[in-house]
Motif scaffolding. Structure first.
Motif, PDB file in Angstrom:
ATOM      1  N   PHE A 132      -0.962  10.053  27.423  1.00 38.81           N
ATOM      2  CA  PHE A 132      -2.412  10.021  27.225  1.00 38.81           C
ATOM      3  C   PHE A 132      -3.114  11.097  28.052  1.00 38.81           C
ATOM      4  O   PHE A 132      -4.053  11.742  27.583  1.00 38.81           O
ATOM      5  CB  PHE A 132      -2.959   8.629  27.573  1.00 38.81           C
ATOM      6  CG  PHE A 132      -2.517   7.561  26.626  1.00 38.81           C
ATOM      7  CD1 PHE A 132      -3.132   7.422  25.391  1.00 38.81           C
ATOM      8  CD2 PHE A 132      -1.492   6.684  26.956  1.00 38.81           C
ATOM      9  CE1 PHE A 132      -2.734   6.436  24.501  1.00 38.81           C
ATOM     10  CE2 PHE A 132      -1.086   5.697  26.075  1.00 38.81           C
ATOM     11  CZ  PHE A 132      -1.699   5.574  24.839  1.00 38.81           C
ATOM     12  N   LEU A 226      -6.204   7.295  18.796  1.00 38.50           N
ATOM     13  CA  LEU A 226      -5.013   6.531  19.190  1.00 38.50           C
ATOM     14  C   LEU A 226      -3.945   6.580  18.101  1.00 38.50           C
ATOM     15  O   LEU A 226      -2.752   6.731  18.388  1.00 38.50           O
ATOM     16  CB  LEU A 226      -5.402   5.080  19.483  1.00 38.50           C
ATOM     17  CG  LEU A 226      -6.114   4.827  20.817  1.00 38.50           C
ATOM     18  CD1 LEU A 226      -6.507   3.366  20.930  1.00 38.50           C
ATOM     19  CD2 LEU A 226      -5.233   5.233  21.992  1.00 38.50           C
ATOM     20  N   ILE A 229      -2.177   9.835  18.132  1.00 41.21           N
ATOM     21  CA  ILE A 229      -1.172   9.909  19.207  1.00 41.21           C
ATOM     22  C   ILE A 229       0.094   9.154  18.815  1.00 41.21           C
ATOM     23  O   ILE A 229       1.210   9.658  18.968  1.00 41.21           O
ATOM     24  CB  ILE A 229      -1.754   9.345  20.521  1.00 41.21           C
ATOM     25  CG1 ILE A 229      -2.879  10.252  21.025  1.00 41.21           C
ATOM     26  CG2 ILE A 229      -0.667   9.212  21.581  1.00 41.21           C
ATOM     27  CD1 ILE A 229      -3.618   9.705  22.228  1.00 41.21           C
TER      28      ILE A 229
END
Length: 323
Positions: A132, A226, A229
């Motif tokens: 992250f 998100l 990712i």
């Protein structure tokens, strides 16, 4: 003349390569060889044991008791007499026998479990945070991004010996050194902080090689950051993620300095580096057992490399998009 010079260069090149490989690998071969010998044959000449045995490994893994762990005749006689002794005297005798057996034993499996737990969980958490953080550094624009990214690496300007005392004082004031569990938690934090800078740097550079058009297409299709990712960045970055995990795992697996400070007073929580140091410096040091312990210590790292080798191939994004 050209062919002769080329042959000489090739010969010396391969000669140096073989010499270097032999110099590097010989200590490991000797370590493995000694681990398969009896104590009396530990210093025999040659790499091939004359009487191969698994005795040292059986003792380390608890499949067989060593001679030093077995009760002596004197201790056996004391056990026979202890039944008729007063309660207080009986307690002292039993404590003496127990402490002698404990001193002569080497709980390798407990040390192995502690190291595996400590290194594995700290490496996993470090990788998760790094994914992250590296994505933010490589994709999200915010003020001071470049300064923060470079500043993270400043921690490597200071050696571990310089940081040991202030870190210990900080954790003492936080009450994180009063027990073995708290000492282990302190090591978790230290190992994560110790591996984060390089992990962020490596993953950030790798994420920049992934074409942003792939992410843009996913966002147009309705993916959030998100989801981008999880579904795009992580699958395409497996080689870098695996490399970072192995790096972080090896830091925790081989670390000795901070472990000797935070968990040395608590034998139940000793890691392999602490345990190996204890057996190497003890009066009951046995070369075959020490070499067998060293071989078993290297096994998890070897297995980690072998099982994750397929993820270390680069170029997974080649052909993913045409510019």
């Amino acid at each position: 003349m050209v062919k002769k010079k080329s042959f000489i260069r090739t010969f010396f090149f391969w000669f140096l390569i073989v010499l270097l490989v032999t110099f590097v690998i010989y200590p490991f071969l000797w370590m493995v060889s000694v681990s398969f010998r009896y104590d009396t044959d530990a210093f025999d000449k040659g790499l091939i044991p004359k009487r191969p045995t698994l005795n040292a490994y059986e003792e380390l893994l608890g499949l067989k008791k060593s001679i030093r762990e077995e009760l002596s005749n004197e201790d056996k006689q004391l056990l026979d007499l202890v039944k008729n002794m007063p309660e207080e005297q009986k307690k002292k005798v039993l404590e003496k026998i127990y402490s002698k057996r404990k001193k002569n034993s080497f709980p390798f499996l407990r040390f192995f479990k502690n190291s595996l737990l400590l290194a594995g969980i700290s490496a996993l958490i470090s990788v998760i945070i790094s994914i992250f953080g590296a994505y933010a550094f490589s994709r999200i624009e915010f003020s001071g991004r470049s300064y923060i990214q470079r500043g993270v690496l400043l921690v490597y300007l200071f050696g571990g010996t310089i940081l040991a005392v202030p870190l210990y004082q900080i954790f003492v004031k936080m009450g994180m050194t009063n027990s073995g569990i708290k000492g282990m938690l302190s090591l978790f934090v230290i190992y994560i902080v110790q591996t984060l800078p390089v992990s962020l740097y490596m993953l950030g550079n790798y994420f920049r090689t992934i074409p942003e058009t792939i992410e843009e297409a996913a966002i147009i299709d309705g993916c959030s950051r998100l989801k981008v990712i999880y579904k795009i960045i992580i699958p395409l970055s497996l080689p870098a993620i695996v490399t970072v995990f192995i790096y972080a795992f090896m830091i925790g697996w081989n670390e000795y300095l901070f472990a000797s400070i935070f968990i040395r007073p608590y034998p139940e929580f000793h890691t392999l580096p602490i345990g190996l140091n204890e057996i190497f410096n003890s009066e009951h040091a046995i070369w075959t057992k020490m070499m067998a312990a060293s071989v078993l210590t290297a096994v998890p790292v070897i297995i980690l490399f072998m099982t994750m080798e397929k993820y270390l191939a680069g170029g997974l994004t080649t052909g993913g998009v045409k510019e």
